[in-house]
Design an enzyme around this catalytic site. Structure first.
Site, PDB file in Angstrom:
ATOM      1  N   GLY A   1       0.818  -1.199   0.000  1.00 44.12           N
ATOM      2  CA  GLY A   1       0.000   0.000   0.000  1.00 44.12           C
ATOM      3  C   GLY A   1       0.854   1.251   0.000  1.00 44.12           C
ATOM      4  O   GLY A   1       2.017   1.218   0.409  1.00 44.12           O
TER       5      GLY A   1
ATOM      6  N   GLN B   1       3.018   9.863   1.457  1.00 44.28           N
ATOM      7  CA  GLN B   1       4.353   9.256   1.476  1.00 44.28           C
ATOM      8  C   GLN B   1       5.218   9.694   0.300  1.00 44.28           C
ATOM      9  O   GLN B   1       6.433   9.528   0.339  1.00 44.28           O
ATOM     10  CB  GLN B   1       4.233   7.732   1.481  1.00 44.28           C
TER      11      GLN B   1
ATOM     12  N   LEU C   1       6.593   1.460   4.060  1.00 42.30           N
ATOM     13  CA  LEU C   1       7.656   1.864   3.133  1.00 42.30           C
ATOM     14  C   LEU C   1       8.375   3.114   3.641  1.00 42.30           C
ATOM     15  O   LEU C   1       9.514   3.366   3.257  1.00 42.30           O
ATOM     16  CB  LEU C   1       7.076   2.117   1.735  1.00 42.30           C
TER      17      LEU C   1
ATOM     18  N   HIS D   1      -4.146   1.647   7.888  1.00 43.17           N
ATOM     19  CA  HIS D   1      -2.748   2.110   7.893  1.00 43.17           C
ATOM     20  C   HIS D   1      -2.574   3.269   6.895  1.00 43.17           C
ATOM     21  O   HIS D   1      -1.975   4.301   7.218  1.00 43.17           O
ATOM     22  CB  HIS D   1      -1.846   0.919   7.534  1.00 43.17           C
ATOM     23  N   GLU D   2      -3.118   3.095   5.688  1.00 36.31           N
ATOM     24  CA  GLU D   2      -2.927   4.121   4.650  1.00 36.31           C
ATOM     25  C   GLU D   2      -3.735   5.376   4.948  1.00 36.31           C
ATOM     26  O   GLU D   2      -3.267   6.502   4.707  1.00 36.31           O
ATOM     27  CB  GLU D   2      -3.275   3.571   3.267  1.00 36.31           C
TER      28      GLU D   2
HETATM   29 NI    NI Z   1       2.840   3.117   5.624  1.00 42.41          NI
END
Ligand code: NI
Length: 167
Positions: free
Chosen positions: A46, A51, A92, A133-134
């Site tokens: 994801g 990010q 990530l 989470h995203e």
């Molecule tokens: Ni993340």
């Protein structure tokens, strides 16, 4: 398409709260394509626009084994949550660090797809974890924020050490 640079914790830009997407324009579709390419290349399951330093409410996900089930969420919103489940997460933006996080076991999400069409998704299991989470990223939160202060202090010490090693 192009690979985008992924911000790494504790970069303060990960703290910005993303703004709603007004319309799914060709530019937004290009961004979605670039985000998907970046997620697959990383590789990750994801990625949130936050990010890649774009502060718009967009996430891409693919939790399939074959990596051929891309899910796109524009302006995602959790409208219902149920139960509790603990799962080991990574990110990530926090490379090499994994830890257990407790979240809702199931969530109902309203969002728009890459064509701007609204949809509703009831997610459970890994999909529910990833969506939460995203969406956290879009709110300026990283999964490590949900860990105990002791664990966060240990992670901070580890990151300082890593920085020293890199110079
Ligand atoms: Ni993340």
């Amino acid at each position: 398409m192009a690979l985008l640079n992924i911000l790494e914790y504790p970069d303060p830009r990960l703290r910005r709260v993303a703004a709603a997407v007004v319309a799914v324009t060709p530019e937004i579709r290009k961004l979605i394509g670039d985000m998907a390419e970046t997620m697959y290349a990383a590789p990750g399951v994801g990625l949130a626009a936050t990010q890649v330093d774009v502060h718009k409410r967009i996430i891409v996900l693919d939790i399939s084994e074959a990596r051929d089930e891309l899910r796109v969420f524009v302006n995602p919103e959790i409208v219902a949550a149920e139960g509790e489940a603990e799962c080991e997460e990574g990110c990530l933006s926090v490379p090499g660090y994994y830890d257990r996080v407790t979240r809702a076991a199931a969530v109902t999400v309203l969002a728009k797809d890459a064509d701007g069409r609204p949809f509703e998704l009831v997610a459970e299991g890994l999909l529910a974890v990833c969506v939460q989470h995203e969406i956290d990223h879009l709110e300026g939160k990283v999964f490590v924020d949900r860990l105990s202060p002791l664990k966060r202090a240990r992670l901070a010490a580890r990151l300082r050490k890593k920085q020293r090693l890199v110079g």
